[in-house]
Design a protein around this motif. Sequence first.
Motif, PDB file in Angstrom:
ATOM      1  N   MET A   1       0.831  -1.131  -0.196  1.00  0.00           N
ATOM      2  CA  MET A   1       0.023   0.033   0.006  1.00  0.00           C
ATOM      3  C   MET A   1       0.857   1.329   0.174  1.00  0.00           C
ATOM      4  SD  MET A   1      -3.006   1.021   2.924  1.00  0.00           S
ATOM      5  CE  MET A   1      -3.934   2.244   2.624  1.00  0.00           C
ATOM      6  N   THR A   2       0.463   2.189  -0.776  1.00  0.00           N
ATOM      7  CA  THR A   2       1.208   3.514  -1.011  1.00  0.00           C
ATOM      8  C   THR A   2       0.600   4.448   0.118  1.00  0.00           C
ATOM      9  OG1 THR A   2       1.849   3.093  -3.236  1.00  0.00           O
ATOM     10  CG2 THR A   2       2.043   5.129  -2.489  1.00  0.00           C
ATOM     11  N   HIS A   3       1.527   5.277   0.763  1.00  0.00           N
ATOM     12  CA  HIS A   3       1.210   6.064   1.755  1.00  0.00           C
ATOM     13  C   HIS A   3       1.690   7.553   1.169  1.00  0.00           C
ATOM     14  CE1 HIS A   3       0.555   3.228   4.812  1.00  0.00           C
ATOM     15  NE2 HIS A   3       1.438   2.590   4.415  1.00  0.00           N
ATOM     16  N   THR A   4       1.022   8.492   1.256  1.00  0.00           N
ATOM     17  CA  THR A   4       1.413   9.834   0.674  1.00  0.00           C
ATOM     18  C   THR A   4       1.426  10.770   1.859  1.00  0.00           C
ATOM     19  OG1 THR A   4       0.155   9.632  -1.442  1.00  0.00           O
ATOM     20  CG2 THR A   4       0.641  11.970  -0.706  1.00  0.00           C
ATOM     21  N   ILE A   5       2.643  11.346   2.025  1.00  0.00           N
ATOM     22  CA  ILE A   5       3.044  12.258   3.090  1.00  0.00           C
ATOM     23  C   ILE A   5       3.360  13.635   2.582  1.00  0.00           C
ATOM     24  CG2 ILE A   5       4.377  12.548   4.962  1.00  0.00           C
ATOM     25  CD1 ILE A   5       4.811   9.383   3.267  1.00  0.00           C
ATOM     26  N   VAL A   6       2.613  14.635   3.100  1.00  0.00           N
ATOM     27  CA  VAL A   6       2.658  16.045   2.716  1.00  0.00           C
ATOM     28  C   VAL A   6       3.404  16.833   3.825  1.00  0.00           C
ATOM     29  CG1 VAL A   6       1.398  18.001   1.730  1.00  0.00           C
ATOM     30  CG2 VAL A   6       0.572  15.704   1.364  1.00  0.00           C
ATOM     31  N   GLY A   7       4.334  17.719   3.360  1.00  0.00           N
ATOM     32  CA  GLY A   7       4.915  18.678   3.921  1.00  0.00           C
ATOM     33  C   GLY A   7       4.826  19.908   3.366  1.00  0.00           C
ATOM     34  N   LEU A   8       4.364  20.968   4.289  1.00  0.00           N
ATOM     35  CA  LEU A   8       4.099  22.294   3.699  1.00  0.00           C
ATOM     36  C   LEU A   8       5.200  23.294   4.620  1.00  0.00           C
ATOM     37  CD1 LEU A   8       0.187  22.468   4.448  1.00  0.00           C
ATOM     38  CD2 LEU A   8       1.422  22.017   2.337  1.00  0.00           C
ATOM     39  N   PHE A   9       5.918  23.846   3.613  1.00  0.00           N
ATOM     40  CA  PHE A   9       6.961  24.786   4.268  1.00  0.00           C
ATOM     41  C   PHE A   9       6.766  26.345   3.986  1.00  0.00           C
ATOM     42  CE2 PHE A   9       8.420  20.532   3.508  1.00  0.00           C
ATOM     43  CZ  PHE A   9       9.520  20.312   4.590  1.00  0.00           C
ATOM     44  N   SER A  10       7.186  26.966   5.024  1.00  0.00           N
ATOM     45  CA  SER A  10       7.278  28.619   5.059  1.00  0.00           C
ATOM     46  C   SER A  10       8.340  29.076   4.241  1.00  0.00           C
ATOM     47  CB  SER A  10       7.354  29.204   6.425  1.00  0.00           C
ATOM     48  OG  SER A  10       6.053  28.981   7.237  1.00  0.00           O
ATOM     49  N   ASN A  77      -8.246  22.380   6.693  1.00  0.00           N
ATOM     50  CA  ASN A  77      -7.122  22.846   7.607  1.00  0.00           C
ATOM     51  C   ASN A  77      -5.745  22.792   6.757  1.00  0.00           C
ATOM     52  OD1 ASN A  77      -8.398  23.258   9.852  1.00  0.00           O
ATOM     53  ND2 ASN A  77      -7.632  21.510  10.940  1.00  0.00           N
ATOM     54  N   TYR A  78      -5.473  22.101   5.974  1.00  0.00           N
ATOM     55  CA  TYR A  78      -4.391  21.605   4.940  1.00  0.00           C
ATOM     56  C   TYR A  78      -4.331  22.660   3.831  1.00  0.00           C
ATOM     57  CZ  TYR A  78      -1.605  17.988   7.190  1.00  0.00           C
ATOM     58  OH  TYR A  78      -1.046  17.237   8.264  1.00  0.00           O
ATOM     59  N   THR A  79      -5.850  22.732   3.239  1.00  0.00           N
ATOM     60  CA  THR A  79      -5.831  23.926   2.219  1.00  0.00           C
ATOM     61  C   THR A  79      -5.506  25.088   2.625  1.00  0.00           C
ATOM     62  OG1 THR A  79      -7.695  22.333   1.264  1.00  0.00           O
ATOM     63  CG2 THR A  79      -7.479  24.547   0.417  1.00  0.00           C
ATOM     64  N   ASN A  80      -5.992  25.418   3.898  1.00  0.00           N
ATOM     65  CA  ASN A  80      -5.693  26.783   4.364  1.00  0.00           C
ATOM     66  C   ASN A  80      -4.067  26.871   4.635  1.00  0.00           C
ATOM     67  OD1 ASN A  80      -8.359  27.832   4.120  1.00  0.00           O
ATOM     68  ND2 ASN A  80      -8.717  26.961   6.506  1.00  0.00           N
ATOM     69  N   ALA A  81      -3.662  25.855   5.197  1.00  0.00           N
ATOM     70  CA  ALA A  81      -2.092  26.133   5.462  1.00  0.00           C
ATOM     71  C   ALA A  81      -1.338  26.219   4.095  1.00  0.00           C
ATOM     72  CB  ALA A  81      -1.739  24.829   6.224  1.00  0.00           C
ATOM     73  N   ALA A  82      -1.951  25.436   3.052  1.00  0.00           N
ATOM     74  CA  ALA A  82      -1.176  25.567   1.913  1.00  0.00           C
ATOM     75  C   ALA A  82      -1.216  27.012   1.268  1.00  0.00           C
ATOM     76  CB  ALA A  82      -1.843  24.727   0.774  1.00  0.00           C
ATOM     77  N   ALA A 119      -6.363  25.521  12.300  1.00  0.00           N
ATOM     78  CA  ALA A 119      -7.365  26.584  12.293  1.00  0.00           C
ATOM     79  C   ALA A 119      -6.785  28.164  11.956  1.00  0.00           C
ATOM     80  CB  ALA A 119      -8.122  26.551  13.455  1.00  0.00           C
ATOM     81  N   GLY A 120      -5.348  28.363  12.388  1.00  0.00           N
ATOM     82  CA  GLY A 120      -4.901  29.552  12.276  1.00  0.00           C
ATOM     83  C   GLY A 120      -4.459  29.907  11.000  1.00  0.00           C
ATOM     84  N   TYR A 121      -4.140  28.718  10.132  1.00  0.00           N
ATOM     85  CA  TYR A 121      -3.690  29.167   8.814  1.00  0.00           C
ATOM     86  C   TYR A 121      -4.641  29.659   7.731  1.00  0.00           C
ATOM     87  CZ  TYR A 121       0.316  26.326  10.158  1.00  0.00           C
ATOM     88  OH  TYR A 121       1.495  25.647  10.730  1.00  0.00           O
ATOM     89  N   GLY A 122      -4.069  30.611   6.802  1.00  0.00           N
ATOM     90  CA  GLY A 122      -5.065  31.093   5.577  1.00  0.00           C
ATOM     91  C   GLY A 122      -5.827  32.213   6.219  1.00  0.00           C
ATOM     92  N   SER A 123      -5.585  32.791   7.612  1.00  0.00           N
ATOM     93  CA  SER A 123      -6.156  33.822   7.892  1.00  0.00           C
ATOM     94  C   SER A 123      -5.506  35.093   7.819  1.00  0.00           C
ATOM     95  CB  SER A 123      -6.294  33.606   9.446  1.00  0.00           C
ATOM     96  OG  SER A 123      -5.393  33.551  10.140  1.00  0.00           O
ATOM     97  N   GLY A 124      -4.309  35.040   7.091  1.00  0.00           N
ATOM     98  CA  GLY A 124      -3.348  36.509   6.938  1.00  0.00           C
ATOM     99  C   GLY A 124      -2.543  36.621   8.454  1.00  0.00           C
ATOM    100  N   THR A 125      -2.622  36.319   9.218  1.00  0.00           N
ATOM    101  CA  THR A 125      -2.137  36.236  10.595  1.00  0.00           C
ATOM    102  C   THR A 125      -0.684  35.785  10.424  1.00  0.00           C
ATOM    103  OG1 THR A 125      -2.659  34.099  11.510  1.00  0.00           O
ATOM    104  CG2 THR A 125      -4.047  35.954  12.071  1.00  0.00           C
ATOM    105  N   THR A 126       0.238  36.378  11.468  1.00  0.00           N
ATOM    106  CA  THR A 126       1.691  35.977  11.147  1.00  0.00           C
ATOM    107  C   THR A 126       1.895  35.169  12.439  1.00  0.00           C
ATOM    108  OG1 THR A 126       2.196  38.149  10.062  1.00  0.00           O
ATOM    109  CG2 THR A 126       3.988  36.841  11.220  1.00  0.00           C
ATOM    110  N   THR A 127       2.206  33.821  12.066  1.00  0.00           N
ATOM    111  CA  THR A 127       2.752  32.832  13.122  1.00  0.00           C
ATOM    112  C   THR A 127       4.166  32.209  12.661  1.00  0.00           C
ATOM    113  OG1 THR A 127       1.238  31.260  12.293  1.00  0.00           O
ATOM    114  CG2 THR A 127       0.229  32.394  13.909  1.00  0.00           C
ATOM    115  N   ASN A 128       4.339  31.653  13.733  1.00  0.00           N
ATOM    116  CA  ASN A 128       5.477  30.342  13.542  1.00  0.00           C
ATOM    117  C   ASN A 128       5.066  29.047  13.401  1.00  0.00           C
ATOM    118  OD1 ASN A 128       7.788  29.241  13.164  1.00  0.00           O
ATOM    119  ND2 ASN A 128       8.770  29.900  15.008  1.00  0.00           N
TER     120      ASN A 128
END
Length: 132
Positions: A1-10, A77-82, A119-128
Amino acid sequence: MTHTIVGLFSNRSDAQTAMQELVQAGFIQENLDLSNRTFSETDTNYSATKTSNNEGIGDKISNFFSSLFDDETTAGNYTNAAYDADAILTVQADSEERARQAADILDRNGAMDVDENGAGYGSGTTTNPASG
């Protein structure tokens, strides 16, 4: 079985470093995909950016994450983080053990912690988002 792993990077250079480490750990280059943000930094209406088949980039991102996750909240959440990410690195792994190894490499190189901060992604807030 194939697993897909996604990393989102700033930071794209962090994603490139993670990709190099994955290759050094024996992951096959053809099973890695590094994508840049292609929309304008000032364009906050991502779905207005249309592709040739009249599907917006926001729609494509949303559809991609919806295909990976059964849970609508997680996909959202992943869509917003992207939208906040500078680069997206996906890895195809052939086992759960290799998937965990890939996830550890992505985390070690600064991938966003979407589950913790989703929940904090995609909102235009500046976070780390890499901390956590």
